[in-house]
Design a protein around this motif. Structure first.
Motif, PDB file in Angstrom:
ATOM      1  N   MET A 170       0.857  -1.189   0.000  1.00 50.84           N
ATOM      2  CA  MET A 170       0.000   0.000   0.000  1.00 50.84           C
ATOM      3  C   MET A 170       0.898   1.245   0.000  1.00 50.84           C
ATOM      4  O   MET A 170       1.778   1.376   0.843  1.00 50.84           O
ATOM      5  N   PRO A 171       0.667   2.170  -0.969  1.00 49.51           N
ATOM      6  CA  PRO A 171       1.477   3.391  -1.020  1.00 49.51           C
ATOM      7  C   PRO A 171       1.305   4.229   0.244  1.00 49.51           C
ATOM      8  O   PRO A 171       0.262   4.208   0.883  1.00 49.51           O
ATOM      9  N   ASP A 172       2.325   4.984   0.563  1.00 44.12           N
ATOM     10  CA  ASP A 172       2.305   5.849   1.734  1.00 44.12           C
ATOM     11  C   ASP A 172       1.462   7.087   1.411  1.00 44.12           C
ATOM     12  O   ASP A 172       1.884   7.971   0.665  1.00 44.12           O
ATOM     13  N   LEU A 173       0.265   7.143   1.972  1.00 46.44           N
ATOM     14  CA  LEU A 173      -0.679   8.225   1.710  1.00 46.44           C
ATOM     15  C   LEU A 173      -0.140   9.571   2.183  1.00 46.44           C
ATOM     16  O   LEU A 173      -0.349  10.597   1.525  1.00 46.44           O
ATOM     17  N   ASP A 174       0.565   9.589   3.289  1.00 48.38           N
ATOM     18  CA  ASP A 174       1.117  10.835   3.803  1.00 48.38           C
ATOM     19  C   ASP A 174       2.143  11.422   2.835  1.00 48.38           C
ATOM     20  O   ASP A 174       2.145  12.619   2.558  1.00 48.38           O
ATOM     21  N   THR A 175       3.008  10.574   2.285  1.00 51.29           N
ATOM     22  CA  THR A 175       4.022  11.031   1.331  1.00 51.29           C
ATOM     23  C   THR A 175       3.359  11.568   0.070  1.00 51.29           C
ATOM     24  O   THR A 175       3.738  12.623  -0.447  1.00 51.29           O
ATOM     25  N   LEU A 176       2.349  10.854  -0.436  1.00 53.37           N
ATOM     26  CA  LEU A 176       1.622  11.299  -1.625  1.00 53.37           C
ATOM     27  C   LEU A 176       0.931  12.630  -1.355  1.00 53.37           C
ATOM     28  O   LEU A 176       0.986  13.552  -2.174  1.00 53.37           O
ATOM     29  N   SER A 177       0.291  12.750  -0.201  1.00 53.04           N
ATOM     30  CA  SER A 177      -0.395  13.986   0.155  1.00 53.04           C
ATOM     31  C   SER A 177       0.575  15.157   0.201  1.00 53.04           C
ATOM     32  O   SER A 177       0.292  16.239  -0.325  1.00 53.04           O
ATOM     33  N   ARG A 178       1.708  14.953   0.812  1.00 56.94           N
ATOM     34  CA  ARG A 178       2.717  16.022   0.909  1.00 56.94           C
ATOM     35  C   ARG A 178       3.222  16.415  -0.481  1.00 56.94           C
ATOM     36  O   ARG A 178       3.424  17.597  -0.756  1.00 56.94           O
ATOM     37  N   ALA A 179       3.440  15.427  -1.342  1.00 55.99           N
ATOM     38  CA  ALA A 179       3.924  15.715  -2.698  1.00 55.99           C
ATOM     39  C   ALA A 179       2.884  16.512  -3.489  1.00 55.99           C
ATOM     40  O   ALA A 179       3.237  17.460  -4.212  1.00 55.99           O
ATOM     41  N   LEU A 180       1.612  16.145  -3.341  1.00 50.70           N
ATOM     42  CA  LEU A 180       0.548  16.888  -4.030  1.00 50.70           C
ATOM     43  C   LEU A 180       0.473  18.331  -3.533  1.00 50.70           C
ATOM     44  O   LEU A 180       0.353  19.263  -4.331  1.00 50.70           O
ATOM     45  N   VAL A 181       0.524  18.502  -2.229  1.00 48.81           N
ATOM     46  CA  VAL A 181       0.452  19.850  -1.648  1.00 48.81           C
ATOM     47  C   VAL A 181       1.657  20.678  -2.089  1.00 48.81           C
ATOM     48  O   VAL A 181       1.517  21.844  -2.474  1.00 48.81           O
ATOM     49  N   GLU A 182       2.843  20.081  -2.058  1.00 46.47           N
ATOM     50  CA  GLU A 182       4.045  20.804  -2.478  1.00 46.47           C
ATOM     51  C   GLU A 182       3.945  21.219  -3.945  1.00 46.47           C
ATOM     52  O   GLU A 182       4.274  22.353  -4.303  1.00 46.47           O
TER      53      GLU A 182
END
Length: 138
Positions: free
Chosen positions: A1-13
């Motif tokens: 399962m992908p790390d949702l927190d990392t994906l969220s941070r990348a999208l926000v950045e």
């Protein structure tokens, strides 16, 4: 399962960097972001009714009226009666508005070339597909 927190941070950045770039470019053109957003929508669509334009922008028709008033005063858009529905008003770009849209659109294309330069054609296709799917979720 992908790390949702990392994906969220990348999208926000990514959003913050793109937003900062957009604000800077628009400010240099002497416009506000909502004004340019209006020109962008009108630049890729045929003349729109005020209600249609408001929906595409995600604003009320009251908010849009103020925006269109300002753009009309600056010579970027014009209102004209709808030929089939006398109660409706269409909004369209003037030549000056079309020129502003084209200039801004070319900056978007250059940014896209720059930030995807290291991607393969297949990666660009995949990115386009994924962004389209994400946009459809809104």
């Amino acid at each position: 399962m992908p790390d949702l927190d990392t994906l969220s941070r990348a999208l926000v950045e990514f959003y913050e960097k793109l937003s900062s770039w957009e604000h800077s470019v628009v400010r240099d053109q002497g416009m506000t972001l909502p004004q340019m957003h209006t020109l962008e929508i009108l630049g890729v669509n045929p003349p729109l009714r005020m209600k249609e334009l408001a929906q595409k922008m995600g604003v009320t028709t009251g908010t849009l009226t103020v925006q269109v008033d300002r753009l009309e005063r600056s010579g970027m858009v014009r209102r004209r009666p709808h030929h089939d529905d006398r109660r409706s008003i269409l909004v369209e770009l003037t030549d000056a508005g079309q020129e502003m849209f084209q200039g801004h659109h070319s900056l978007h294309e250059q940014l896209t070339r720059d930030i995807t330069a290291q991607l393969s054609d297949q990666e660009r296709d995949t990115l386009t597909e994924l962004l389209t799917r994400l946009n459809n979720e809104f």
